[in-house]
Write a protein that holds these residues in place. Structure first.
Motif, PDB file in Angstrom:
ATOM      1  N   MET A  14      32.435  38.832  38.171  1.00 50.27           N
ATOM      2  CA  MET A  14      31.734  40.068  38.532  1.00 50.27           C
ATOM      3  C   MET A  14      30.366  40.088  37.846  1.00 50.27           C
ATOM      4  O   MET A  14      30.261  39.876  36.649  1.00 50.27           O
ATOM      5  CB  MET A  14      32.567  41.288  38.118  1.00 50.27           C
TER       6      MET A  14
ATOM      7  N   GLU B 196      27.588  44.613  39.443  1.00 50.21           N
ATOM      8  CA  GLU B 196      28.881  45.016  39.974  1.00 50.21           C
ATOM      9  C   GLU B 196      29.721  45.711  38.910  1.00 50.21           C
ATOM     10  O   GLU B 196      30.430  46.690  39.192  1.00 50.21           O
ATOM     11  CB  GLU B 196      29.622  43.795  40.525  1.00 50.21           C
TER      12      GLU B 196
ATOM     13  N   ALA C 294      31.103  49.499  39.120  1.00 51.17           N
ATOM     14  CA  ALA C 294      32.527  49.781  38.968  1.00 51.17           C
ATOM     15  C   ALA C 294      32.755  50.811  37.870  1.00 51.17           C
ATOM     16  O   ALA C 294      33.598  51.713  37.996  1.00 51.17           O
ATOM     17  CB  ALA C 294      33.296  48.502  38.667  1.00 51.17           C
TER      18      ALA C 294
ATOM     19  N   ALA D 200      42.910  45.655  39.238  1.00 51.40           N
ATOM     20  CA  ALA D 200      41.839  46.312  39.987  1.00 51.40           C
ATOM     21  C   ALA D 200      42.379  46.869  41.292  1.00 51.40           C
ATOM     22  O   ALA D 200      43.176  46.230  41.984  1.00 51.40           O
ATOM     23  CB  ALA D 200      40.709  45.334  40.272  1.00 51.40           C
TER      24      ALA D 200
ATOM     25  N   SER E 156      38.933  49.565  45.325  1.00 46.90           N
ATOM     26  CA  SER E 156      37.516  49.922  45.174  1.00 46.90           C
ATOM     27  C   SER E 156      36.852  49.252  43.979  1.00 46.90           C
ATOM     28  O   SER E 156      35.696  49.540  43.669  1.00 46.90           O
ATOM     29  CB  SER E 156      37.375  51.442  45.055  1.00 46.90           C
ATOM     30  N   GLY E 157      37.562  48.380  43.284  1.00 51.97           N
ATOM     31  CA  GLY E 157      36.954  47.600  42.213  1.00 51.97           C
ATOM     32  C   GLY E 157      37.280  48.076  40.818  1.00 51.97           C
ATOM     33  O   GLY E 157      37.298  47.276  39.884  1.00 51.97           O
TER      34      GLY E 157
END
Length: 451
Positions: free
Chosen positions: A1, A5, A9, A101, A104-105
């Motif tokens: 990631m 990102e 998140a 996770a 949606s992350g």
């Protein structure tokens, strides 16, 4: 990631935790709203019913609610295996101890908390149709059974890839076929329920109607003895519901992004318009406006926009909300015409407005509705929306009738007429919202001390 990102998140996780807290606040807010609308002698019982649903559903959701709603082992597209994630096993961390996770992350456990609050408020809404006259113990048992056999299946059918979703084996797919998107087969015309028009409001509204018919009328129904006892409390409850609803609708974007912002603005616009629509009906029908009407209009607007908050623009939200306020105002009056005791207007506020909001998606969804550029597909979307609304209503009616009639035979629903007239707060809970004895003693003491 990537760092970008990771930052996104983290921001989304923060927003979702805040949204979950906002939705959790809605249940105590509903307790205030219902408590103020109820009789003076049953205000605490009415509020306790909301808190009772919070206690029961909060435990059950952890044990089997998440698994039944969002498990991967679907049973006929109606419900998922309750034992797959029982007690949230394999839902929080992996074998290495890292948080799993979600879709949606951010961590999956955040989504679990968010969805738990939806289940709680849905059951609490139903209690408004039963004010003044039912056993608290029966209500708690009903809460456990209904959330298991009605709410969890409905959540799975709509949001968990079941019959009322956009999945390959769904009603929408059977009606108008499928297409392939990103390698996945989905309905060519996907149904819209952004935050719970079917799952929450039609579900709860139908349950309230069915229970009102099963349990029967309170002794004060249509006798002028069932008026709200504390309207400032009603307005405070409505205000807090409105505040919490930004988590309800904005959180359903599952990210701190433009869609959440659109849901926020649409929710505000529709709610304001619905309040004005309700007040207009009062003015022309009754000749005056009321604070109860304003508060009820707020709730009607919130309900109306719930399924559509991510699919409308602010102008169509105003249109839908205004119509929703009008329809709900007339819907509340149905209990007097057809003589069923929906004590605190669950049918008018949640079933009528929830039905309208769900169906309105087929008319006004941005670039997809019948009146907003959808063309032939807009007509198909309207058919899909009507179909899922009717299916949800019929499913809930059957489940609620079975549970309600079974509990009537086994435990009994009603308190005695004498207890109802004396007030359920004092007869069943041994307490009162207002301490009359102390007030009387204070007045007597003051009189004795006076020269």
């Amino acid at each position: 990631m990537t760092p970008e990102e990771m930052a996104a998140a983290s921001g989304n996780a923060s927003w979702m935790l805040m949204s979950a807290a906002l939705v959790l606040l809605m249940t105590p807010a509903l307790a205030l709203f219902y408590g103020g609308m109820s009789r003076q002698k049953s205000a605490l019982n009415m509020m306790l019913m909301s808190f009772g649903s919070l206690g029961v559903v909060g435990v059950i959701y952890v044990l089997w609610g998440w698994s039944m709603s969002y498990g991967t082992q679907s049973i006929a597209g109606i419900v998922s295996n309750p034992f797959e994630f029982f007690g949230l096993k394999d839902s929080i961390t992996d074998e290495a101890g890292n948080y799993i996770a979600g879709s949606s992350g951010y961590a999956n456990i955040i989504d679990i908390g968010f969805q738990l609050t939806f289940a709680v408020i849905t059951v609490a809404i139903i209690s408004g149709s039963l004010a003044n006259r039912v056993k608290f113990s029966t209500w708690l048992v009903f809460t456990a059974l209904w959330v298991t056999f009605s709410y969890f299946p409905m959540a799975h059918m709509v949001w968990g890839g079941g019959l009322l979703s956009h999945a390959e084996n769904s009603i929408a797919s059977w009606l108008f076929g499928t297409v392939t998107e990103d390698g996945e087969t989905v309905a060519a015309v996907a149904p819209i329920d952004f935050a719970g028009g079917t799952v929450v409001h039609i579900n709860a509204g139908v349950a309230g109607l069915v229970l009102a018919l099963i349990i029967g009328k309170s002794y004060g129904f249509m006798k002028g003895e069932d008026k709200p006892h504390n309207l400032p409390l009603v307005m405070l409850g409505a205000a807090l519901l409105w505040f919490g609803w930004f988590g309800f609708n904005g959180g359903s974007a599952f990210a701190a992004d433009g869609l959440a912002g659109l849901a926020w603005v649409n929710t505000t616009a529709a709610t304001c318009a619905a309040m004005l629509g309700w007040l207009m009906v009062e003015r022309f029908r009754d000749g005056h406006n009321t604070s109860l009407g304003a508060a009820s209009g707020v709730v009607a607007g919130l309900v109306t926009i719930t399924p559509a908050a991510g699919s409308f623009n602010p102008v169509t939200s105003i249109i839908a909300g205004f119509i929703g306020g009008i329809l709900a105002a007339f819907g509340v009056a149905m209990k007097y015409r057809f003589k069923f005791d929906d004590s605190l207007d669950v049918v008018g506020l949640h079933l009528v407005a929830g039905m309208w909001g769900t169906i309105a998606c087929g008319l006004l969804a941005e670039d997809a509705g019948l009146f907003t550029g959808g063309g032939t597909d807009g007509f198909k979307l309207l058919i899909v929306q009507i179909s899922i609304a009717l299916f949800a209503a019929i499913f809930c009616a059957i489940v609620t009738a079975i549970i309600g009639l079974a509990l009537k035979a086994i435990m009994g629903w009603r308190i005695t007429d004498e207890d109802e007239q004396a007030g359920i707060d004092s007869t069943h809970h041994r307490e009162s919202a207002y301490n009359y004895d102390n007030d009387s003693s204070a007045e007597e003491s003051a009189a004795k001390m006076a020269p």
